[in-house]
Design an enzyme around this catalytic site. Sequence first.
Site, PDB file in Angstrom:
ATOM      1  N   LYS A   1      -2.027   0.461 -16.829  1.00 36.81           N
ATOM      2  CA  LYS A   1      -3.051  -0.084 -17.713  1.00 36.81           C
ATOM      3  C   LYS A   1      -4.322   0.740 -17.795  1.00 36.81           C
ATOM      4  O   LYS A   1      -4.859   1.171 -16.771  1.00 36.81           O
ATOM      5  CB  LYS A   1      -3.436  -1.483 -17.226  1.00 36.81           C
ATOM      6  CG  LYS A   1      -2.334  -2.483 -17.433  1.00 36.81           C
ATOM      7  CD  LYS A   1      -2.808  -3.852 -17.008  1.00 36.81           C
ATOM      8  CE  LYS A   1      -1.809  -4.917 -17.442  1.00 36.81           C
ATOM      9  NZ  LYS A   1      -2.217  -6.227 -16.953  1.00 36.81           N
TER      10      LYS A   1
ATOM     11  N   ARG B   1      -0.058   3.070   9.756  1.00 37.34           N
ATOM     12  CA  ARG B   1      -1.477   2.681   9.886  1.00 37.34           C
ATOM     13  C   ARG B   1      -1.931   2.713  11.343  1.00 37.34           C
ATOM     14  O   ARG B   1      -3.090   3.052  11.625  1.00 37.34           O
ATOM     15  CB  ARG B   1      -1.699   1.291   9.305  1.00 37.34           C
ATOM     16  CG  ARG B   1      -1.630   1.326   7.788  1.00 37.34           C
ATOM     17  CD  ARG B   1      -1.984  -0.010   7.203  1.00 37.34           C
ATOM     18  NE  ARG B   1      -2.082   0.117   5.752  1.00 37.34           N
ATOM     19  CZ  ARG B   1      -1.910  -0.881   4.907  1.00 37.34           C
ATOM     20  NH1 ARG B   1      -1.641  -2.095   5.353  1.00 37.34           N
ATOM     21  NH2 ARG B   1      -2.030  -0.692   3.615  1.00 37.34           N
TER      22      ARG B   1
ATOM     23  N   GLY C   1      -6.777  -0.074  -2.798  1.00 38.30           N
ATOM     24  CA  GLY C   1      -7.937  -0.579  -3.548  1.00 38.30           C
ATOM     25  C   GLY C   1      -9.204   0.177  -3.210  1.00 38.30           C
ATOM     26  O   GLY C   1     -10.038   0.448  -4.087  1.00 38.30           O
TER      27      GLY C   1
END
Length: 396
Positions: free
Chosen positions: A198, A35, A377
């Site tokens: 999921k 990062r 995310g």
Amino acid sequence: MATIDTLDLKGKRVLVRVDFNVPLNDKLEITDDSRMQAHLPTIETIFAKGGVPILMSHLGRPKNGPEDKFSLKHLVAHLKDISGREVFFIDDCIGDSVVNATKDLGNKSILLLENLRFYKEETSGDTVFASQLAKNGDVYINDAFGTAHRAHASTAIIAKYFESQKAFGRVLQSEIENVNKVLLGGEKPTTAIVGGAKVSSKISILENLLQRVDNLIIGGGMAYTFIKAQGGTIGNSLVEDDYLETAKDVLAKAAELGVKIFLPEDSVIADAFSNDANTKLWASNEIPAGWMGLDAGPNAIASVKEVLLASKTILWNGPMGVFEMEKFAEGTKAVANFIAEATTKGAFSLIGGGDSVAAIKKFGLAEEVSYVSTGGGAMLEFLEGKTLPGIKAIIG
Ligand code: AMP
């Protein structure tokens, strides 16, 4: 698009929101600096344009104000090493002493501010806090893709204090450009592979991608909800019964739009969720009771290969099986290899989001694809078609 290239930075204090949220071990040593490395092009461009970079970031999740183990001071020595620049650190991110430090830097040094999340006002998106941060720069650059989906003070709210003096840094710019290569119409045929556990966490992505791709490969645990929705028997495989109707809707919508859906025709099935389980190959829609599908089978892999090698634009999000266990990693490994092969043949490939990024790295193929996203995310929300607050704040 407002990028560093579009701004005049000569003699300016350039306040950059970076994502230096790197993992540290017990000795507070950085265990993966990717990062930090990612922001070096932004930092060097600022110097090249005559500006002075003032870096602000969060690190970890401090709960109650300052905590030594979350201090950005632990990153200073490494930032010096990798940037080859003098790095000054100040133990706060707002206030007169910080503003004074920003004005006293010369034009060769970096100033690193203390962890933004030592103030709870950062994550609550407090306007006063954002205005105090804004005093630290003449220009604002957002380069933190990993937090672009959050409307925090330093990622979104702050931008309003800079009117036209704001832009994306190199990391955020390339994330946007690369995702848009897929979402805004890449060369056809376009194929998306969506896997993972999921349906519920991926449904918005599936719905958005249906409008944009020619082929949609559904794999991993979520495939069994689709197979059950089609009338198949799936034994003890992962299933979300609440999502059977949703799965049917996705299949109907795909048929309406002419999107080809691929579900695994066969699976590696196991009698336990364990690397030591007994396994066999079986049709995915006839899985016996007591057995569960944990990976794509050879026929499914062959179908995926054919689609991927014929594709010109490829997006991959989510593993094909329980790739963390050696026994169930073959499907995911195969997909990673086919994407690399398709890329060699000229396809554009983007690996976006969490576990597929981990998988492509695990199999040593990150350099063989066109682009590996840095945001988990944030990438998921981007693929859902949402406008991220950190991007909206710059675009206006
Ligand atoms: P996600 O975070 O939704 O992308 O899901 C990733 C997780 O899905 C990984 O930890 C995989 O082990 C898991 N997964 C993939 N395939 C299966 C499967 N067939 N059954 C259960 N879990 C799975």
